[in-house]
Design an enzyme around this catalytic site. Structure first.
Site: not given
Length: 402
Positions: A151, A258, A281
């Site tokens: 990434i 989360e 997310h």
């Protein structure tokens, strides 16, 4: 065989398993440890995303489990060491959502530079705030990338394409793309960067990587982006540096804690701050990425079950057997010590079983060998392989059955 798919894994994965004859159970949310242990009764393949933890206790309580598919990049939610000790293969999607994450980050860089989060909120509140104060072009500014893997390096390419300078820091030896500059230390990168974007993995050593000390070393007026792992960043320290004006904004897609399911309440010290983008997310949550991930991971899992293939497994030695054409196939995960292959072959030869194909690889403390034979070995022969001192796990099947 049974497959359990959690956390809204893309429907293409469900169809892949059904075509293979699996009984597929699909659940929308994640599960805690006790729930997962109960749900895994009789399950051979488990599919999860990032919010379900496959712990030591979960693995011990699931003797039928053969493989775990992480329909995402990260695998830190799985106890990989214990999975390997039990012969459970773990697979992920290391490349499938790279473009989606990069596009999100580029969008956030542009939005934060123009202070779009607060501009749009004030318009919704009925306030016309037409001002250039605090709004900048990104051209010529420096993007500092922490973590230059799949990434980070693609982000580097796209950032240069919109006119940004790129600096990066990585503890591994990475080849710089384009005109990107490798920095000798994290502190050096922080001192130069107008935008800092985090792209590290979830290994325990990265926990707390960014705290008050690191934020204090960033340039005044810089912005901060985290689309990697929630445990990497101290959100309370980030809040203080935004409130003080030292940082001009932030974009956060991952959080230390989360919600488990769609629609659950969300709490964070970063809520309500100007020029702060909070997303649930969704870095890899595009239609293209989720379908690609669903296809990629389910194909790896079914290849493992049907053929014993472990290509791109994150924890088992990588073996790519030929498509099953023999009468019988035996897969043995074993400790990586001398003589195991000879012992397997001697056991088969002593039982009058002829080997017609064999594939072997080792990885760290383990080896993995897939053997094709021209006849179905007797139960006693397979029992001898399972009972051998260095065997971890044995699976045996007729390829035509799968």
């Amino acid at each position: 065989m049974k497959a359990l798919l959690l956390e809204n894994v893309h429907p293409v994965a469900r169809e892949t398993f059904r075509r293979m004859g699996f009984d597929v159970d699909v659940r929308p949310g994640s599960m805690n440890e006790a729930e997962l242990i109960e749900a895994l009764a009789g399950v051979a393949v488990l599919g999860i995303r990032s919010n379900t933890k496959v712990t030591h206790a979960v693995l011990d309580a699931a003797p039928n489990l053969r493989a775990v598919g992480c329909f995402c990049i990260g695998t830190n939610q799985v106890d990989l060491t214990h999975a390997t000790e039990l012969g459970v293969g773990v697979f992920n999607a290391p490349f499938s959502n790279t473009r989606s994450v990069v596009e999100l980050v580029i969008g956030e860089v542009l939005a934060l530079a123009r202070r779009l989060p607060e501009k749009t909120q004030r318009m919704h509140d009925g306030i016309w705030d037409k001002s250039a104060k605090g709004a900048y072009e990104t051209r010529g500014r420096t993007l500092g990338i922490v973590g230059y893997g799949n990434i980070g390096s693609q982000l580097s390419n796209m950032a240069e394409a919109i006119g940004m300078r790129v600096a990066f820091f990585d503890t591994a030896d990475r080849l710089a793309h384009g005109n990107a500059r490798r920095m000798g230390s994290l502190d050096e990168l922080l001192a130069e960067s107008d935008v800092v974007s985090i792209h590290v993995d979830g290994r325990p050593g990265n926990a707390g990587l960014f705290g008050a000390e690191q934020f204090a070393r960033m340039k005044p007026g810089a912005v901060f982006i985290n689309a990697s792992r929630g445990m990497v960043v101290d959100d309370l320290a980030l809040r203080e540096h935004i409130l003080s004006g030292h940082l001009s904004g932030a974009a956060i897609d991952v959080f230390p804690v989360e919600p488990k399911a769609q629609g659950d309440p969300f709490e964070s010290p970063l809520r309500g701050l100007d020029n702060v983008i909070l997303t649930p997310h969704v870095g890899g949550s595009t239609a293209e990425a989720q379908e690609e991930i669903g296809t990629f991971v389910s194909t790896k899992l079914t290849g493992f079950i049907a053929a014993g293939a472990t290509s791109l497994s994150v924890n088992l030695p990588e073996v790519a057997p030929a498509p099953g054409g023999a009468a019988f196939r035996i897969a043995v995960l074993h400790r990586n010590v001398p003589g195991v292959l000879a012992s397997i072959n001697n056991t088969l030869a002593g039982a009058g079983v002829n080997v017609v194909g064999q594939w072997l690889a080792t990885r760290g403390e383990h080896g993995y060998v897939v053997t094709d034979t021209d006849a179905h070995p007797a139960k006693e022969t397979l029992a001898s392989l399972r009972d051998a001192a260095d065997t971890v796990r044995v699976e045996a099947w007729q390829p035509a059955e799968r």
